[in-house]
Motif scaffolding. Sequence first.
Motif, short mmCIF file in Angstrom:
data_model
loop_
_atom_site.label_atom_id
_atom_site.label_comp_id
_atom_site.label_asym_id
_atom_site.label_seq_id
_atom_site.Cartn_x
_atom_site.Cartn_y
_atom_site.Cartn_z
N PRO A 2 0.84 -1.20 0.00
CA PRO A 2 0.00 0.00 0.00
C PRO A 2 0.88 1.25 0.00
N LEU A 3 0.40 2.28 -0.67
CA LEU A 3 1.09 3.56 -0.70
C LEU A 3 0.24 4.59 0.04
N ARG A 4 0.89 5.50 0.68
CA ARG A 4 0.17 6.64 1.25
C ARG A 4 0.00 7.66 0.15
N SER A 5 -1.15 8.26 0.09
CA SER A 5 -1.40 9.25 -0.95
C SER A 5 -0.84 10.60 -0.53
N THR A 6 -1.04 11.54 -1.40
CA THR A 6 -0.58 12.90 -1.16
C THR A 6 -1.64 13.66 -0.38
N ILE A 7 -1.25 14.81 0.08
CA ILE A 7 -2.19 15.76 0.67
C ILE A 7 -2.16 16.98 -0.23
N PRO A 8 -3.24 17.25 -0.95
CA PRO A 8 -4.53 16.60 -0.96
C PRO A 8 -4.47 15.25 -1.69
N PRO A 9 -5.36 14.32 -1.31
CA PRO A 9 -5.32 12.97 -1.89
C PRO A 9 -6.06 12.87 -3.23
N TYR A 10 -5.59 13.64 -4.22
CA TYR A 10 -6.19 13.64 -5.55
C TYR A 10 -5.23 13.01 -6.54
N SER A 11 -5.77 12.52 -7.63
CA SER A 11 -4.95 11.83 -8.64
C SER A 11 -3.85 12.72 -9.21
N ALA A 12 -4.17 13.97 -9.53
CA ALA A 12 -3.17 14.83 -10.18
C ALA A 12 -1.90 14.98 -9.33
N PRO A 13 -1.99 15.45 -8.09
CA PRO A 13 -0.76 15.57 -7.32
C PRO A 13 -0.13 14.21 -6.99
N ALA A 14 -0.95 13.18 -6.84
CA ALA A 14 -0.41 11.86 -6.52
C ALA A 14 0.46 11.33 -7.66
N TRP A 15 -0.03 11.43 -8.92
CA TRP A 15 0.75 10.95 -10.05
C TRP A 15 2.06 11.73 -10.18
N VAL A 16 1.99 13.04 -9.99
CA VAL A 16 3.21 13.84 -10.11
C VAL A 16 4.18 13.49 -8.98
N SER A 17 3.67 13.21 -7.79
CA SER A 17 4.53 12.79 -6.68
C SER A 17 5.19 11.44 -6.96
N ILE A 18 4.44 10.51 -7.55
CA ILE A 18 5.01 9.21 -7.91
C ILE A 18 6.17 9.41 -8.89
N CYS A 19 5.98 10.30 -9.86
CA CYS A 19 6.98 10.51 -10.91
C CYS A 19 8.18 11.32 -10.44
N THR A 20 7.99 12.18 -9.45
CA THR A 20 9.08 13.05 -9.00
C THR A 20 9.70 12.62 -7.67
N GLY A 21 8.94 11.89 -6.87
CA GLY A 21 9.44 11.49 -5.56
C GLY A 21 9.32 12.57 -4.51
N VAL A 22 8.61 13.65 -4.82
CA VAL A 22 8.45 14.74 -3.86
C VAL A 22 6.98 15.05 -3.66
N ASN A 23 6.66 15.79 -2.61
CA ASN A 23 5.27 16.10 -2.30
C ASN A 23 4.77 17.30 -3.12
N PRO A 24 3.46 17.52 -3.12
CA PRO A 24 2.90 18.62 -3.91
C PRO A 24 3.48 20.00 -3.56
N GLY A 25 3.83 20.19 -2.30
CA GLY A 25 4.43 21.47 -1.92
C GLY A 25 5.74 21.72 -2.64
N THR A 26 6.44 20.67 -3.02
CA THR A 26 7.70 20.80 -3.75
C THR A 26 7.49 20.80 -5.25
N HIS A 27 6.63 19.91 -5.76
CA HIS A 27 6.45 19.87 -7.23
C HIS A 27 5.43 20.88 -7.75
N GLY A 28 4.57 21.42 -6.87
CA GLY A 28 3.70 22.53 -7.25
C GLY A 28 2.38 22.20 -7.91
N ILE A 29 2.00 20.91 -7.98
CA ILE A 29 0.72 20.56 -8.60
C ILE A 29 -0.19 19.97 -7.53
N TYR A 30 -1.36 20.62 -7.35
CA TYR A 30 -2.29 20.25 -6.30
C TYR A 30 -3.62 19.70 -6.82
N ASP A 31 -3.87 19.87 -8.10
CA ASP A 31 -5.16 19.50 -8.68
C ASP A 31 -4.95 19.38 -10.19
#
Length: 191
Positions: free
Chosen positions: A40-69
């Motif tokens: 199981p993976l923990r999702s991002t905050i916010p737990p939406y597909s857009a920031p989650a996919w970008v976090s998977i691809c970058t290894g960083v959280n939405p606050g760092t990669h800048g995509i929240y929705d």
Amino acid sequence: MTRVLIIGLDGATLDLMKPWMDQGLLPTFNHLRTTGAYGPLRSTIPPYSAPAWVSICTGVNPGTHGIYDFFHTDTLTKKIVNTTYRKAPALWNYLTSLNKTSLIVNVPITYPPEPIQGVLISGLLTPSERSPFTYPASIKHDLTDDKLGTFEFEQVGADEVPKYLAAKYAPDKLIDMTNTSTRSHATVTQN
């Protein structure tokens, strides 16, 4: 040569998939489960597909990669996000810098495609089939039945009906669309 395969399934949680694998309904995934790694993976905050996919691809959280929705909103406009909004390099950027080859197919928020060592066919949020959705650009012309296979874009709905409504009122149509696009992505990837 070591090869790595990453398969991402949005919304396909283990509590759904494990019983199906145990029943023999998903033999390929069961093989991957028994011979590879999963969990199981923990999702991002916010737990939406857009920031989650970008976090998977970058290894960083939405606050760092800048995509929240799926949308970027400032005081005057609302725009669909794309790779130009991403503030952190993706895995394939690192691999390119190490002279390693990547094959990226149908990953959300990969449009416009970036130059990489390898091939990138953008996924969800690609504006249309007429868009320059591949890197290198010449690959787009090879996405035909007689070459690599036809690439079917993932749809956000069925007949202009959002997926969540199609799932409730026209599940067979949504299943057929999903199966068609999934088969096309598999064909293109293996060719």
